[in-house]
Design a protein around this motif. Structure first.
Motif, PDB file in Angstrom:
ATOM      1  N   GLN A   1      56.367  64.476  49.546  1.00 27.07           N
ATOM      2  CA  GLN A   1      55.623  64.276  50.782  1.00 27.07           C
ATOM      3  C   GLN A   1      54.137  64.470  50.511  1.00 27.07           C
ATOM      4  OE1 GLN A   1      56.646  67.173  53.758  1.00 27.07           O
ATOM      5  NE2 GLN A   1      55.186  66.414  55.264  1.00 27.07           N
ATOM      6  N   GLY A   2      53.303  63.810  51.295  1.00 29.65           N
ATOM      7  CA  GLY A   2      51.866  64.011  51.143  1.00 29.65           C
ATOM      8  C   GLY A   2      51.096  63.264  52.199  1.00 29.65           C
ATOM      9  N   TYR A   3      49.795  63.134  51.981  1.00 31.46           N
ATOM     10  CA  TYR A   3      48.914  62.350  52.833  1.00 31.46           C
ATOM     11  C   TYR A   3      48.420  61.145  52.033  1.00 31.46           C
ATOM     12  CZ  TYR A   3      48.061  65.169  57.073  1.00 31.46           C
ATOM     13  OH  TYR A   3      48.163  65.802  58.293  1.00 31.46           O
ATOM     14  N   VAL A   4      48.288  60.023  52.688  1.00 39.00           N
ATOM     15  CA  VAL A   4      47.812  58.812  52.026  1.00 39.00           C
ATOM     16  C   VAL A   4      46.392  59.001  51.495  1.00 39.00           C
ATOM     17  CG1 VAL A   4      46.840  57.717  54.104  1.00 39.00           C
ATOM     18  CG2 VAL A   4      47.784  56.293  52.264  1.00 39.00           C
ATOM     19  N   THR A   5      45.686  59.974  52.029  1.00 36.25           N
ATOM     20  CA  THR A   5      44.311  60.254  51.623  1.00 36.25           C
ATOM     21  C   THR A   5      44.206  61.203  50.440  1.00 36.25           C
ATOM     22  OG1 THR A   5      44.350  61.995  53.297  1.00 36.25           O
ATOM     23  CG2 THR A   5      43.328  59.895  53.918  1.00 36.25           C
ATOM     24  N   SER A   6      45.328  61.764  49.986  1.00 37.40           N
ATOM     25  CA  SER A   6      45.233  62.862  49.023  1.00 37.40           C
ATOM     26  C   SER A   6      46.142  62.722  47.807  1.00 37.40           C
ATOM     27  CB  SER A   6      45.537  64.186  49.747  1.00 37.40           C
ATOM     28  OG  SER A   6      45.503  65.271  48.864  1.00 37.40           O
ATOM     29  N   GLU A   7      47.452  62.908  48.006  1.00 37.97           N
ATOM     30  CA  GLU A   7      48.377  62.964  46.875  1.00 37.97           C
ATOM     31  C   GLU A   7      48.349  61.730  45.966  1.00 37.97           C
ATOM     32  OE1 GLU A   7      49.802  66.479  49.129  1.00 37.97           O
ATOM     33  OE2 GLU A   7      48.908  64.532  49.622  1.00 37.97           O
ATOM     34  N   PRO A   8      48.229  60.505  46.504  1.00 37.67           N
ATOM     35  CA  PRO A   8      48.161  59.356  45.582  1.00 37.67           C
ATOM     36  C   PRO A   8      46.967  59.430  44.636  1.00 37.67           C
ATOM     37  CG  PRO A   8      48.699  58.624  47.792  1.00 37.67           C
ATOM     38  CD  PRO A   8      48.330  60.069  47.911  1.00 37.67           C
ATOM     39  N   PHE A   9      45.837  59.910  45.141  1.00 38.69           N
ATOM     40  CA  PHE A   9      44.643  60.034  44.302  1.00 38.69           C
ATOM     41  C   PHE A   9      44.869  61.067  43.206  1.00 38.69           C
ATOM     42  CE2 PHE A   9      40.271  61.834  43.684  1.00 38.69           C
ATOM     43  CZ  PHE A   9      39.745  60.731  43.031  1.00 38.69           C
ATOM     44  N   THR A  10      45.460  62.195  43.583  1.00 40.59           N
ATOM     45  CA  THR A  10      45.751  63.241  42.595  1.00 40.59           C
ATOM     46  C   THR A  10      46.690  62.716  41.514  1.00 40.59           C
ATOM     47  OG1 THR A  10      45.493  64.944  44.306  1.00 40.59           O
ATOM     48  CG2 THR A  10      46.640  65.591  42.291  1.00 40.59           C
ATOM     49  N   ALA A  11      47.723  61.974  41.935  1.00 36.56           N
ATOM     50  CA  ALA A  11      48.687  61.443  40.968  1.00 36.56           C
ATOM     51  C   ALA A  11      48.046  60.423  40.040  1.00 36.56           C
ATOM     52  CB  ALA A  11      49.860  60.815  41.715  1.00 36.56           C
ATOM     53  N   LYS A  12      47.242  59.546  40.595  1.00 41.96           N
ATOM     54  CA  LYS A  12      46.633  58.487  39.789  1.00 41.96           C
ATOM     55  C   LYS A  12      45.634  59.040  38.782  1.00 41.96           C
ATOM     56  CE  LYS A  12      47.470  54.939  43.276  1.00 41.96           C
ATOM     57  NZ  LYS A  12      46.897  54.108  44.372  1.00 41.96           N
ATOM     58  N   LYS A  13      44.997  60.169  39.126  1.00 41.42           N
ATOM     59  CA  LYS A  13      44.064  60.792  38.184  1.00 41.42           C
ATOM     60  C   LYS A  13      44.781  61.295  36.932  1.00 41.42           C
ATOM     61  CE  LYS A  13      41.875  63.770  40.809  1.00 41.42           C
ATOM     62  NZ  LYS A  13      40.858  64.797  41.183  1.00 41.42           N
ATOM     63  N   THR A  14      46.092  61.548  37.046  1.00 45.97           N
ATOM     64  CA  THR A  14      46.867  61.987  35.885  1.00 45.97           C
ATOM     65  C   THR A  14      47.424  60.798  35.098  1.00 45.97           C
ATOM     66  OG1 THR A  14      49.026  62.087  37.001  1.00 45.97           O
ATOM     67  CG2 THR A  14      47.583  64.011  37.225  1.00 45.97           C
ATOM     68  N   GLY A  15      47.220  59.592  35.607  1.00 48.24           N
ATOM     69  CA  GLY A  15      47.748  58.403  34.954  1.00 48.24           C
ATOM     70  C   GLY A  15      49.099  57.967  35.472  1.00 48.24           C
ATOM     71  N   ALA A  16      49.624  58.646  36.484  1.00 49.19           N
ATOM     72  CA  ALA A  16      50.943  58.302  37.023  1.00 49.19           C
ATOM     73  C   ALA A  16      50.881  56.992  37.797  1.00 49.19           C
ATOM     74  CB  ALA A  16      51.440  59.423  37.930  1.00 49.19           C
ATOM     75  N   ASP A  17      51.929  56.201  37.676  1.00 45.89           N
ATOM     76  CA  ASP A  17      52.077  54.959  38.426  1.00 45.89           C
ATOM     77  C   ASP A  17      53.004  55.247  39.599  1.00 45.89           C
ATOM     78  OD1 ASP A  17      52.117  52.355  39.285  1.00 45.89           O
ATOM     79  OD2 ASP A  17      53.466  51.639  37.711  1.00 45.89           O
ATOM     80  N   VAL A  18      52.455  55.238  40.811  1.00 43.77           N
ATOM     81  CA  VAL A  18      53.234  55.688  41.966  1.00 43.77           C
ATOM     82  C   VAL A  18      53.365  54.587  43.015  1.00 43.77           C
ATOM     83  CG1 VAL A  18      52.646  58.118  41.645  1.00 43.77           C
ATOM     84  CG2 VAL A  18      51.177  56.677  43.067  1.00 43.77           C
ATOM     85  N   LYS A  19      54.413  54.711  43.795  1.00 41.50           N
ATOM     86  CA  LYS A  19      54.664  53.848  44.946  1.00 41.50           C
ATOM     87  C   LYS A  19      54.488  54.704  46.196  1.00 41.50           C
ATOM     88  CE  LYS A  19      56.576  49.902  46.624  1.00 41.50           C
ATOM     89  NZ  LYS A  19      56.117  48.539  46.325  1.00 41.50           N
ATOM     90  N   VAL A  20      53.670  54.228  47.141  1.00 39.27           N
ATOM     91  CA  VAL A  20      53.324  55.015  48.320  1.00 39.27           C
ATOM     92  C   VAL A  20      53.902  54.359  49.569  1.00 39.27           C
ATOM     93  CG1 VAL A  20      51.428  55.889  49.732  1.00 39.27           C
ATOM     94  CG2 VAL A  20      51.221  55.881  47.244  1.00 39.27           C
ATOM     95  N   PHE A  21      54.604  55.156  50.372  1.00 37.64           N
ATOM     96  CA  PHE A  21      55.185  54.664  51.620  1.00 37.64           C
ATOM     97  C   PHE A  21      54.548  55.427  52.773  1.00 37.64           C
ATOM     98  CE2 PHE A  21      58.406  54.232  48.301  1.00 37.64           C
ATOM     99  CZ  PHE A  21      58.745  52.887  48.418  1.00 37.64           C
ATOM    100  N   LEU A  22      53.676  54.761  53.529  1.00 34.57           N
ATOM    101  CA  LEU A  22      53.088  55.359  54.722  1.00 34.57           C
ATOM    102  C   LEU A  22      54.132  55.316  55.823  1.00 34.57           C
ATOM    103  CD1 LEU A  22      50.506  56.503  56.095  1.00 34.57           C
ATOM    104  CD2 LEU A  22      49.969  54.145  56.758  1.00 34.57           C
ATOM    105  N   LEU A  23      54.566  56.483  56.283  1.00 39.43           N
ATOM    106  CA  LEU A  23      55.688  56.531  57.230  1.00 39.43           C
ATOM    107  C   LEU A  23      55.344  55.868  58.557  1.00 39.43           C
ATOM    108  CD1 LEU A  23      57.236  60.034  56.496  1.00 39.43           C
ATOM    109  CD2 LEU A  23      57.720  57.812  55.457  1.00 39.43           C
ATOM    110  N   ALA A  24      54.067  55.857  58.916  1.00 39.36           N
ATOM    111  CA  ALA A  24      53.669  55.181  60.148  1.00 39.36           C
ATOM    112  C   ALA A  24      53.955  53.686  60.070  1.00 39.36           C
ATOM    113  CB  ALA A  24      52.182  55.414  60.412  1.00 39.36           C
ATOM    114  N   ASP A  25      53.958  53.130  58.870  1.00 41.21           N
ATOM    115  CA  ASP A  25      54.277  51.719  58.687  1.00 41.21           C
ATOM    116  C   ASP A  25      55.776  51.490  58.508  1.00 41.21           C
ATOM    117  OD1 ASP A  25      51.610  51.071  58.891  1.00 41.21           O
ATOM    118  OD2 ASP A  25      51.271  50.952  56.730  1.00 41.21           O
TER     119      ASP A  25
END
Length: 329
Positions: free
Chosen positions: A184-208
């Protein structure tokens, strides 16, 4: 510690923050401005950008308000402090906060929704996830407040089981080292943290994905609303204007205030979060409507509350109107 003592301590904190920021708009104007103590739901960040933009531009002062902004942080429940009358206003991070306070009998009201879409996400590793249903049977890291609220909604939509729950305390390292996991996270935060480590992530905004709760809710103690109705409306209007300017104007001054209030924040993180707020329609909705900032509708509150009652999160008699004032914006 008495409520008066706590309030004095908060005022000291807010005044210290004002001095740190060097923001003249937090000081009282020459006329008798309405005093207002407003506490953030966390440490200063881009998710509070509209408030800091209103400070930077002097929008509160122009509205005849003497606003003291108090930062939140770990171990601080701004909503409980609001219910106890120790502060005048705060932010409800999501719609569940409002309904929880209604069931607790707290005399507080949400008067505006600065986020038309909740920024909550589930984030998974991209190489083995194409949709949320793919997370069936996999570990999902969740914050404690979501287990009895948002998780129930997720289970009603997807084939998830409680056995998948793992506790999330804000550190995504366990997610990064577990290829099958989601977090779980915020679209404004956790994806950025993950990408800074080089991780390739898929993000699902629950509002969508159908989750229709408001977020970034401006909440006031009922006693303050009763005694200062014009100030509440002025605060909402100035904050909404601050958000529009923060997203589409020059945010440099507001970001500088955020970084002074929260030295751990950096310019790159603020820029990412601000762009995410715009790209995902968090503040203005999708499609973007600048006039929607702050507004709420009875139909949406009714639909959200009824769905959560159906899931057994709230009692049949829980009335959203007891915690929402639609007349403020």
């Amino acid at each position: 510690m008495t409520a008066r003592t706590v309030r004095r301590a908060l005022l000291k904190t807010g005044l210290a923050l004002a001095a740190l920021l060097g923001a003249t708009s937090l000081a009282a104007p020459a006329w008798a401005a309405e005093k207002l103590v407003f506490m953030l739901d966390w440490q200063a960040e881009a998710e509070h950008g509209g408030y800091f933009q209103a400070v930077a531009e002097g929008l509160y002062q122009k509205a005849g308000l003497d606003v003291t902004i108090v930062p939140g942080g770990p171990g601080m429940s701004a909503q409980q402090m609001l219910a106890a009358g120790r502060i005048d206003g705060t932010i409800g991070s999501n719609a569940f906060y409002v309904l929880n306070l209604v069931e607790a009998g707290a005399k507080v009201k949400a008067v505006a929704a600065m986020f038309q879409k909740d920024p909550t996400i589930l984030m998974a590793h991209a190489q083995n996830t194409s949709g949320l249903a793919d997370l069936k049977g996999r570990p999902i890291f969740l914050g404690d407040p979501s287990i009895n609220t948002l998780w129930r909604w997720l289970k009603s939509k997807y084939p998830f089981e409680d056995s998948q729950i793992r506790r999330y305390a804000g550190n995504i390292a366990p997610f990064l080292t577990t290829p099958t996991a989601a977090v779980q996270g915020y679209v404004t935060s956790e994806p950025f943290t993950a990408k800074k480590t080089g991780a390739d992530v898929k993000v699902f905004l629950l509002a969508d994905q159908g989750y229709d709760g408001y977020s970034g809710l401006v909440m006031f103690n009922q006693a303050y609303i009763d005694q200062h109705a014009a100030a509440v409306k002025a605060f909402v209007a100035a904050t909404a204007e601050g958000w529009r300017h923060y997203l589409h104007g020059d945010a440099a001054a507001a970001d500088a205030l955020i970084r002074k209030a929260n030295p751990d924040m950096d310019a790159e993180t603020l820029a990412y979060a601000r762009k995410a707020l715009v790209d995902n329609g968090i503040v203005e909705g999708t499609p973007a409507n600048p006039d929607a900032v702050g507004h709420m509708t009875a139909a949406r509150w009714e639909g959200f509350t009824n769905e959560m009652k159906r899931l057994g999160i709230y009692q049949a008699g829980t009335a959203w109107k007891a915690g929402v004032d639609l007349g403020a914006p």
